[in-house]
Design a protein around this motif. Structure first.
Motif, short mmCIF file in Angstrom:
data_model
loop_
_atom_site.label_atom_id
_atom_site.label_comp_id
_atom_site.label_asym_id
_atom_site.label_seq_id
_atom_site.Cartn_x
_atom_site.Cartn_y
_atom_site.Cartn_z
N LEU A 164 1.33 3.87 -3.15
CA LEU A 164 0.92 5.26 -2.91
C LEU A 164 2.05 6.21 -3.31
O LEU A 164 1.80 7.27 -3.91
CB LEU A 164 0.57 5.44 -1.42
CG LEU A 164 -0.15 6.73 -1.05
CD1 LEU A 164 -1.45 6.90 -1.81
CD2 LEU A 164 -0.44 6.77 0.45
N LYS A 182 -3.52 -4.65 -7.61
CA LYS A 182 -4.77 -4.43 -6.89
C LYS A 182 -4.71 -3.14 -6.06
O LYS A 182 -5.71 -2.45 -5.90
CB LYS A 182 -5.08 -5.64 -6.00
CG LYS A 182 -5.63 -6.81 -6.84
CD LYS A 182 -5.66 -8.09 -6.10
CE LYS A 182 -6.81 -8.21 -5.16
NZ LYS A 182 -6.88 -9.57 -4.58
N GLU A 183 -3.52 -2.84 -5.58
CA GLU A 183 -3.34 -1.62 -4.81
C GLU A 183 -3.50 -0.40 -5.72
O GLU A 183 -4.14 0.59 -5.35
CB GLU A 183 -1.94 -1.65 -4.18
CG GLU A 183 -1.77 -0.79 -2.97
CD GLU A 183 -2.70 -1.15 -1.82
OE1 GLU A 183 -2.85 -2.33 -1.49
OE2 GLU A 183 -3.30 -0.20 -1.25
N SER A 192 0.81 -1.22 0.00
CA SER A 192 0.00 0.00 0.00
C SER A 192 0.84 1.27 0.00
O SER A 192 0.59 2.18 -0.79
CB SER A 192 -0.97 -0.01 1.18
OG SER A 192 -0.30 -0.35 2.36
N LYS A 227 2.01 6.47 -6.99
CA LYS A 227 0.93 7.36 -7.44
C LYS A 227 1.37 8.82 -7.29
O LYS A 227 1.19 9.63 -8.20
CB LYS A 227 -0.32 7.09 -6.61
CG LYS A 227 -1.50 7.95 -7.00
CD LYS A 227 -2.67 7.83 -6.04
CE LYS A 227 -3.78 8.79 -6.43
NZ LYS A 227 -4.89 8.79 -5.49
N GLU A 267 -5.26 -0.29 -8.39
CA GLU A 267 -6.70 -0.21 -8.72
C GLU A 267 -7.42 0.54 -7.60
O GLU A 267 -8.26 1.41 -7.85
CB GLU A 267 -7.27 -1.62 -8.87
CG GLU A 267 -8.73 -1.66 -9.24
CD GLU A 267 -9.31 -3.06 -9.17
OE1 GLU A 267 -8.91 -3.83 -8.27
OE2 GLU A 267 -10.16 -3.38 -10.01
N LYS A 268 -7.06 0.21 -6.37
CA LYS A 268 -7.68 0.87 -5.21
C LYS A 268 -7.38 2.36 -5.21
O LYS A 268 -8.23 3.18 -4.87
CB LYS A 268 -7.15 0.22 -3.92
CG LYS A 268 -7.91 0.61 -2.66
CD LYS A 268 -7.33 -0.08 -1.45
CE LYS A 268 -6.20 0.74 -0.88
NZ LYS A 268 -5.55 0.08 0.27
N LEU A 269 -6.17 2.71 -5.62
CA LEU A 269 -5.76 4.11 -5.63
C LEU A 269 -6.23 4.85 -6.88
O LEU A 269 -5.94 6.03 -7.06
CB LEU A 269 -4.22 4.21 -5.51
CG LEU A 269 -3.63 3.65 -4.21
CD1 LEU A 269 -2.11 3.62 -4.29
CD2 LEU A 269 -4.08 4.47 -3.01
N ASN A 270 -6.91 4.10 -7.74
CA ASN A 270 -7.50 4.69 -8.94
C ASN A 270 -6.45 5.25 -9.92
O ASN A 270 -6.65 6.31 -10.49
CB ASN A 270 -8.49 5.79 -8.53
CG ASN A 270 -9.60 5.96 -9.55
OD1 ASN A 270 -9.79 5.08 -10.39
ND2 ASN A 270 -10.30 7.07 -9.50
#
Lengths: 290, 384
Positions: B217, B241-242, B213, B220, B244-247
């Motif tokens: 981040l 998947k992380e 995570s 990103k 994807e979660k962070l868009n």
């Protein structure tokens, strides 16, 4: 700020999983005085059983949860009866070695019973993403944090108010005196193994929901053990909190210092805390009359 | 005197034939023993089991066709659990106790390197197929041949392709803190230097890390347009998947150790469109489908489910070894097999480009291709 909050939530979510497994360690230690080095492997087995149920019986969350809890109870009781009870009265070193042997057997069983491929646990919920103000959280992450908090409260009440909880504390404090008071130590031990298996198994199932299942999952035990040490090896609630602290520290160090610091930060914190409080943040100081 | 000479000659002949037999074990009138040591337990069993299935397919194919010049092939497989000490122990066991004639495999890159002195000292013909790294063919060992392509070349090919496709974009990279990660980083750095790429994120995670995570981040925040995910399997899944979660969805490349189809199922929509590099054919292509058709009747149902790209590398290596043994005719020896392996020229296996070795050349240097993931069909499709 958004960056910090995202790190905080992710840290709490993984920390909650560590916390659940750490509580499993503490339940056994508190009741039997034994460190179970197969805790990570038991967590993994319960998660694999949940996955098997979801793919062969039903993917309904209630069916999978019930089956996972039952399987965890059976796993804990079988290990206690078949492997640990014959070791009662034997030197602690020998008993700890038995748990290490058990860990290797359980770890290898994954390849014999299942396979080495990663698998996803799909129960229809837990994988959705909730977005608030640019922050993304999976519903499974919210659920695991909530579950940990509820379990912490329930366990506190159990040890404080229930007859069985008080009996477990009595056995942990002095098993001979507890025996004289009519408490069956073997029953308490069996209950501790079952409870530990269920609590850690819940952590494993949540991990499988948020990440995936693989034979490397046993390593969660290695991350959760420091959480137990941090919270206090004999402190069930403290271990849960310790997990949250380790998860948070790891994530903040990884986010603000470097990726490499992520794995180191938790252990650095433990060293500092243990230097000040050798029995952990919530552990009981051992007092010996000389 | 003449009688004595004859006796001495006979004794010498007997001794010589005896020593020849001792030097070239594993061959009888009816069978040839082939040895292998792979991780069959623990997470790396994903590659070890699959590679051994590839060996079994090639061997079953040969045996069903009557064997090699009338001799059936028998396969001796040992588990090392991906522990180097056990790899050495296992290789010694199959060579000295089981007395195999030749070796296939062998386990991971570190394990193959560690076992090299044992192989070299024994002189046993060996074809390595699981983890090709330069140290296995540089310097060239007389009896050790490697089928595949180097990790470094693979990364260079992938980064070059993505750089040409995304000119002027910013880059992010994350690698594992071990020899595998160093190889990936070295390959990446060489292209960064040559093409003057702008790297805005560079992470290094500890082997065994499961939560990415904070790493993703950081990626990103760096606003990297192109991302090289240097994980192996579970790590790449967790990273995607992380993200994807962070868009965020940067153009992403992965390396062949993680290019197995179940990974796409676990990544879900997050894995759609990721690029990969490999030297074996994708299962979605004609060659891949033909291989699966061929394999189906030769393995059990459980084994068939365990097929992945490593099955293809194992199959190709076994085909090359068996072809060399076959060319030796009835008089199968180590010297002949090694000589015939060296003469391997454009051997077709159907699962990768034709394989060749040569005098002093112990590395097949396979042609690379770029593939792209299609989440809808859970497959990788060639794009180049």
């Amino acid at each position: 700020m958004q960056y910090f909050v995202q790190l905080l939530i992710s840290g709490l979510a993984i920390g909650a999983i560590y916390g659940l497994i750490a509580m499993g360690f503490a339940v056994i230690y508190k009741s039997t005085g034994l460190v179970n080095f197969a805790q990570g492997e038991m967590t993994m087995i319960v998660a694999y059983i949940a996955w098997t149920v979801s793919t062969t019986v039903s993917g309904n969350i209630f069916v999978v949860s019930l089956a996972a809890i039952l399987a965890a109870v059976v796993l804990g009781l079988v290990i206690e009866r078949v492997v640990m009870r014959p070791m009662l009265g034997e030197p602690v070193f020998a008993t700890v070695m038995v748990t290490i042997g058990l860990a290797v057997i359980l770890r290898s069983s994954i390849n014999f019973i299942w396979d080495a491929y990663p698998h996803g646990l799909d129960v229809g919920v837990g994988r959705g993403i909730v977005r608030v103000g640019g922050i993304g959280v999976r519903t499974g992450q919210i659920a695991v944090i909530t579950t940990l908090l509820l379990l912490l409260a329930a366990i506190w009440a159990f040890f404080r108010y229930s007859k069985t909880g008080v009996a477990m504390r009595a056995v942990a404090a002095d098993d001979r005196t507890a025996l004289l008071m009519g408490i069956s130590a073997t029953k308490v031990h069996a209950l501790a193994w079952a409870a530990s298996s269920v609590i850690a198994g819940i952590g494993g199932v949540f991990f499988a929901l948020s990440y995936d299942l693989s034979p490397a999952m046993f390593q969660l035990g290695l991350k959760a053990f420091p959480a137990t040490i941090l919270g206090g090896l004999d402190a069930v609630i403290g271990s849960g909190v310790g997990g949250l602290l380790i998860g948070l520290t790891e994530n903040l160090a990884g986010g603000y210092i470097s990726s490499g610091m992520k794995e180191v930060a938790g252990f650095a914190m433990i060293i500092v805390v243990l230097m000040i409080r050798p029995f952990g943040l919530f552990g009981e100081r051992d007092i010996e009359r000389v | 005197m003449r009688n004595h000479l004859a006796t001495v000659s006979l004794l010498a002949a007997a001794l010589l034939s005896g020593s020849a037999q001792a030097a070239d074990p594993g061959v009888t009138d009816t069978e040839i023993l082939i040895g292998d040591v792979e991780p069959l337990t623990g997470p790396p069993a994903l590659l070890g089991v699959a590679a051994s299935i590839g060996h079994k397919i090639a061997i079953a194919e040969a045996n069903n066709a009557g064997g090699i010049n009338g001799r059936k092939i028998k396969y001796v497989l040992e588990d090392d659990g991906y522990v180097t000490a056990r790899t050495i122990q296992g290789v010694k066991k199959v060579i000295e106790v089981d007395k195999v004639f030749a070796m296939l495999g062998i386990s991971g890159s570190g394990q193959s390197i560690a076992v090299m002195p044992v192989l070299e000292k024994s002189g046993i013909p060996t074809v390595i197929d699981v983890a090709p790294v330069k140290l296995l063919w540089e310097p060239a060992r007389k009896n050790v041949f490697v089928v595949g392509q180097s990790y470094e070349e693979g990364i260079i090919h992938l980064v070059n392709y993505l750089a040409d496709k995304n000119p002027g974009k910013t880059w992010g990279l994350i690698t594992q803190d071990d020899d595998y990660g160093i190889t990936v980083r070295d390959g990446f750095d060489s292209v960064v230097k040559a093409k003057k790429l702008k790297v805005v994120y560079s992470g290094n995670y500890k082997k065994g890390q499961q939560d990415f995570s904070s790493d993703m981040l950081q990626l990103k925040e760096s606003k990297a347009d192109v991302f090289l995910a240097g994980g192996i399997i579970a790590e790449n899944i967790a990273m995607m998947k992380e993200l994807e979660k962070l868009n965020v969805k940067p153009v992403t490349g992965i390396f062949w150790p993680g290019r197995i189809e179940p990974v796409l199922k676990l990544m879900g929509p997050a894995g759609d469109g990721i690029y990969a590099v490999d030297y074996v054919e994708p299962f979605a292509g004609e060659a891949g489908k033909a291989f699966l058709e061929k394999a189906k009747p030769l393995v059990t149902e459980a084994e068939f489910k365990g097929i992945n790209r490593y099955t293809m590398t194992g199959y190709a290596a076994a085909k090359v070894l068996l072809a060399a043994i076959e060319r030796c005719g009835k008089a199968v020896t180590w010297a002949c097999t090694i000589s015939e392996l060296e003469k391997t020229k454009n051997v077709e296996t159907g699962v990768m480009a034709p394989i060749s070795f040569g005098p002093g050349v112990r590395f097949s240097n396979q042609k690379l291709q770029i593939m792209q993931a299609d989440a809808a069909t859970l497959s990788f499709k060639p794009v180049q």
